[in-house]
Design an enzyme around this catalytic site. Structure first.
Site, PDB file in Angstrom:
ATOM      1  N   SER A 135     -55.195 -41.789 -22.005  1.00 44.10           N
ATOM      2  CA  SER A 135     -54.950 -41.019 -23.226  1.00 44.10           C
ATOM      3  C   SER A 135     -54.202 -41.916 -24.202  1.00 44.10           C
ATOM      4  O   SER A 135     -53.124 -42.415 -23.888  1.00 44.10           O
ATOM      5  CB  SER A 135     -54.098 -39.791 -22.859  1.00 44.10           C
ATOM      6  OG  SER A 135     -53.631 -39.149 -24.017  1.00 44.10           O
ATOM      7  N   ASP A 238     -55.703 -26.889 -23.007  1.00 41.38           N
ATOM      8  CA  ASP A 238     -54.519 -27.441 -22.354  1.00 41.38           C
ATOM      9  C   ASP A 238     -53.392 -26.424 -22.569  1.00 41.38           C
ATOM     10  O   ASP A 238     -53.188 -25.516 -21.742  1.00 41.38           O
ATOM     11  CB  ASP A 238     -54.221 -28.824 -22.977  1.00 41.38           C
ATOM     12  CG  ASP A 238     -52.916 -29.473 -22.508  1.00 41.38           C
ATOM     13  OD1 ASP A 238     -52.141 -28.828 -21.804  1.00 41.38           O
ATOM     14  OD2 ASP A 238     -52.654 -30.646 -22.875  1.00 41.38           O
ATOM     15  N   LYS A 262     -52.209 -28.992 -15.698  1.00 41.93           N
ATOM     16  CA  LYS A 262     -50.957 -29.739 -15.549  1.00 41.93           C
ATOM     17  C   LYS A 262     -50.014 -28.903 -14.699  1.00 41.93           C
ATOM     18  O   LYS A 262     -49.799 -27.721 -14.992  1.00 41.93           O
ATOM     19  CB  LYS A 262     -50.298 -29.983 -16.913  1.00 41.93           C
ATOM     20  CG  LYS A 262     -51.037 -30.967 -17.801  1.00 41.93           C
ATOM     21  CD  LYS A 262     -50.319 -31.128 -19.133  1.00 41.93           C
ATOM     22  CE  LYS A 262     -51.090 -32.063 -20.043  1.00 41.93           C
ATOM     23  NZ  LYS A 262     -50.577 -32.030 -21.426  1.00 41.93           N
TER      24      LYS A 262
END
Ligand code: OSB
Ligand code: MG
Length: 368
Positions: A135, A238, A262
């Site tokens: 990223s 996300d 995550k």
């Protein structure tokens, strides 16, 4: 097993390169490392908060407060049979998922060390190594970005994610696509756009992006569903997905076609694994997101990513891409084929190096 002692460390690690997203720039990684001790063993977890409330509302300060005043008193001195039981006890507290995830993560490591099993094994992960990407934050100019991408591709990374924000988006992606016509390329907006930006994203539809991550509000599912109907590029969520039930809602509404998982964002490994299972049920592919973790959080991520529905390359890059010096004995390394090995030792399979952990600790508190 009984938790006899908990240790919180505010750790400050300089990043090799600053990391800029639509919400701001990180120069130093500030986070909390949690140590849990019992039966002569130790376990470690990471609270992946940022320096300021940009990605989420949690910071070192908020996490320290809820850990010290609520979560640690709730678990200390008690006998827990399984990490899932400890995770369940924390569900009576609302919010603060990153703080919860660091504490639960430390207990998973301790539990694995006691059982003599790796975290991946405990979770049911089968993969020996996982495919990874990188990223890349917002750069000063296009040349710098193209050079970074070229370097990462040469190292073997399988997918490139470019951070975008208004003013650093379509033209940047077009240039990247021109230079690298066939790579797996995606963009992450970190919630920087609004409904009336749809025409811009329709143009992005021409660029064969693997997906576009979180273009709209960090708590939104409804507007993303509106966009997904209008766009051919898959939307990945996300920030908007905080629980397994959010994945159900996103599936029912059609808010996305991919989910980034995550551990910190969803409040711990137990919930992250449940989210993975729920996504599999709805046939939503997932990949493991990252929060610029140290070797401790990275080892947790690798174990999670060994589960079967992690079918896309994740944001788990090699340690040296973030830090000149990691705090663990076995920092994550990239294999030539663009994968990273899942640790095999008991628990998270890595151990902090005491001298390095101390070197980067700016404040420490012990609870008995
Ligand atoms: O949105 O995925 C994100 C880092 C910090 C906060 C949010 C995000 C990120 C990243 C970096 O994209 C992923 C990594 O390499 O750890
Ligand atoms: Mg993201």
């Amino acid at each position: 097993m009984r938790i006899e002692r908990v240790e919180l460390r505010h750790v400050e690690m300089p990043l090799v390169n600053y990391f800029e997203t639509s919400f701001g720039r990180q120069e130093v990684r500030q986070l909390i490392i949690v140590g849990i001790f019992g039966e002569g063993l130790s376990g470690y977890g990471e609270v992946p908060v940022m320096e300021f409330p940009g990605y989420s509302y949690e910071t070192v300060g908020t996490a320290w407060h809820v850990l010290r005043d609520f979560f640690i008193p709730a678990v200390l001195g008690k006998d827990w049979q399984h990490p899932g039981e400890l995770a369940q006890a924390l569900t009576s507290y609302r919010g603060h998922p990153m703080a919860k995830s660091g504490l639960e993560g430390a207990f998973w490591d301790l539990y694995g060390k006691k059982e003599g099993k790796s975290l991946a094994e405990l979770l049911g992960g089968r993969k020996k190594s996982v495919e990874v990407g990188v990223s890349i934050g917002i750069q000063e100019n296009l040349e710098a970005l193209l050079e970074l991408i070229g370097g990462y591709l040469e190292e073997g990374y399988r997918r490139i994610k470019v951070k975008i924000k208004p003013g650093w988006d379509l033209q940047v992606l077009e240039k990247v696509r021109d230079h690298f016509p066939r790579i797996l390329l995606m963009a992450d907006a970190n919630a920087a756009y609004r409904l009336d930006d749809l025409p811009l994203f329709r143009e992005m539809d021409q660029m064969q992006l693997l997906m576009v991550e979180q273009p709209l509000g960090s708590d939104d599912l409804v507007d993303h569903a509106r966009w997904q109907k209008e766009l051919s590029t898959p939307i990945c969520l996300d920030e908007s997905i905080l629980s397994p039930d959010d994945a159900r809602k996103a599936a029912e509404l059609g808010s996305c076609r991919v989910i980034n998982i995550k551990i910190g964002r969803v409040g711990g490994l137990t919930k992250a694994a449940a989210l993975h299972d729920r996504c599999l049920h709805y046939r939503i592919p997932v990949w493991c997101g990252g929060m610029l973790e140290t070797g401790i959080g990275r080892a947790h991520n690798l174990a999670l990513a060994s589960l079967p529905n992690f079918t896309l390359p994740g944001d788990i890059s090699a340690s040296k891409r973030y830090y000149r010096e990691d705090i663990v004995d076995r920092p994550a390394e990239l294999n030539k084929d663009g994968t990273i090995d899942v640790p095999v030792g008991p628990g998270i399979g890595v151990n902090p190096i005491p001298a390095l952990l101390d070197k980067y600790t700016v404040f420490k508190e012990v609870f008995k």
